[in-house]
Write a protein that holds these residues in place. Structure first.
Motif, PDB file in Angstrom:
ATOM      1  N   ILE A   1       0.868  -1.178   0.000  1.00 31.72           N
ATOM      2  CA  ILE A   1       0.000   0.000   0.000  1.00 31.72           C
ATOM      3  C   ILE A   1       0.903   1.225   0.000  1.00 31.72           C
ATOM      4  O   ILE A   1       1.783   1.339   0.845  1.00 31.72           O
ATOM      5  CB  ILE A   1      -0.906   0.053   1.246  1.00 31.72           C
ATOM      6  N   ASN A   2       0.677   2.134  -0.942  1.00 33.17           N
ATOM      7  CA  ASN A   2       1.527   3.324  -0.996  1.00 33.17           C
ATOM      8  C   ASN A   2       0.884   4.494  -0.253  1.00 33.17           C
ATOM      9  O   ASN A   2      -0.184   4.367   0.341  1.00 33.17           O
ATOM     10  CB  ASN A   2       1.887   3.680  -2.439  1.00 33.17           C
TER      11      ASN A   2
ATOM     12  N   ASN B   1      -2.675   5.425  -0.885  1.00 34.17           N
ATOM     13  CA  ASN B   1      -3.599   4.331  -0.572  1.00 34.17           C
ATOM     14  C   ASN B   1      -3.912   3.453  -1.772  1.00 34.17           C
ATOM     15  O   ASN B   1      -4.969   2.820  -1.826  1.00 34.17           O
ATOM     16  CB  ASN B   1      -4.893   4.853   0.062  1.00 34.17           C
TER      17      ASN B   1
ATOM     18  N   HIS C   1       3.185  -1.405   4.050  1.00 32.37           N
ATOM     19  CA  HIS C   1       2.602  -0.095   3.760  1.00 32.37           C
ATOM     20  C   HIS C   1       3.624   0.986   4.044  1.00 32.37           C
ATOM     21  O   HIS C   1       4.682   0.731   4.621  1.00 32.37           O
ATOM     22  CB  HIS C   1       1.346   0.128   4.606  1.00 32.37           C
TER      23      HIS C   1
ATOM     24  N   THR D   1       0.247   5.896   4.750  1.00 34.51           N
ATOM     25  CA  THR D   1      -0.976   5.167   4.414  1.00 34.51           C
ATOM     26  C   THR D   1      -2.055   5.488   5.438  1.00 34.51           C
ATOM     27  O   THR D   1      -1.786   5.534   6.639  1.00 34.51           O
ATOM     28  CB  THR D   1      -0.701   3.646   4.417  1.00 34.51           C
TER      29      THR D   1
ATOM     30  N   TYR E   1      -5.632   0.708   5.629  1.00 29.59           N
ATOM     31  CA  TYR E   1      -4.866  -0.408   6.180  1.00 29.59           C
ATOM     32  C   TYR E   1      -5.792  -1.439   6.838  1.00 29.59           C
ATOM     33  O   TYR E   1      -5.673  -2.637   6.604  1.00 29.59           O
ATOM     34  CB  TYR E   1      -3.851   0.136   7.193  1.00 29.59           C
TER      35      TYR E   1
ATOM     36  N   PRO F   1       6.864  -0.652   8.039  1.00 32.12           N
ATOM     37  CA  PRO F   1       6.438   0.377   7.074  1.00 32.12           C
ATOM     38  C   PRO F   1       7.622   0.989   6.341  1.00 32.12           C
ATOM     39  O   PRO F   1       8.678   1.169   6.928  1.00 32.12           O
ATOM     40  CB  PRO F   1       5.722   1.414   7.939  1.00 32.12           C
TER      41      PRO F   1
END
Length: 200
Positions: A64-65, A68, A121, A125, A130, A196
């Motif tokens: 997940i960037n 989002n 992520h 994010t 999430y 993360p």
């Protein structure tokens, strides 16, 4: 004629009554608590061990960037498609899985017991995104566990867990725990959450 004075109300015990009522409401009130994410940490080991080697095809990467966006196995994907993609990966039906119903894709996981879902992520994010992705991944495991529990025992896995956690349940809890263990062994929840990424 003399005025009669009204009798005084004894207010000395009012503080005691208020205090007793306060205690009563504190004792009888139930406070709702959030359940949070149900995760079990591995036990602490005396000596650090190297993790067992994993084949790349047994790892389902979910990224997940900061915007989002969802990247699954290096492809963009909508949130609504994630659950089915995870089910297809876990239930592929590769080596030694006689209960799997997948296509047996050679490029996908060998077996649900070897399959690992890796979620990573960025720090930017959104928390809601999430959690939504976590829910979809857990729902994929629950779908497969429910399917096998219905096939083997005639009731869903979620029903068995609810009965096991119910203090009023009258059945045999040891037998129920064994059934739950069988299903968990068939589809163990191997959901790895990587550190993360920093957004550069």
């Amino acid at each position: 004629m003399a005025k009669r004075s009204a009798p005084e109300v004894n207010a000395g015990s009012m503080a005691d009554i208020a205090f007793l009522l306060l205690i009563f409401f504190l004792v009888t009130t139930t406070i709702e608590t959030d359940a949070g994410l149900n995760r079990k940490l591995p036990p602490i080991q005396e000596e650090p061990q190297d993790p067992p080697p994993l084949k790349k095809k047994n790892i389902f990467q979910v990224l997940i960037n900061q915007q989002n966006d969802l990247l699954v196995e290096e492809r963009e994907m909508e949130l609504g498609d994630l659950r089915q993609a995870a089910i297809d990966f876990l239930d592929n039906g590769g080596q030694g899985c006689d209960y799997c119903q997948g296509k047996g894709d050679a490029a996908s996981s060998d077996n649900p017991t070897k399959a690992v879902i890796s979620l990573q992520h960025t720090r930017e994010t959104d928390y809601s995104t999430y959690i939504a992705i976590q829910n979809e991944l857990v729902a994929a495991y629950n779908f497969l566990r429910n399917r096998e529990a219905n096939r083997l025992f005639g009731m869903s896995f979620t029903e068995m867990e609810a009965d096991f956690n119910d203090a009023q349940y009258n059945g045999n809890k040891d037998q129920l725990e064994d059934k739950i263990g069988v299903i968990r062994d068939m589809f163990p929840m191997k959901l790895s959450e990587a550190e993360p990424k920093e957004n550069n």
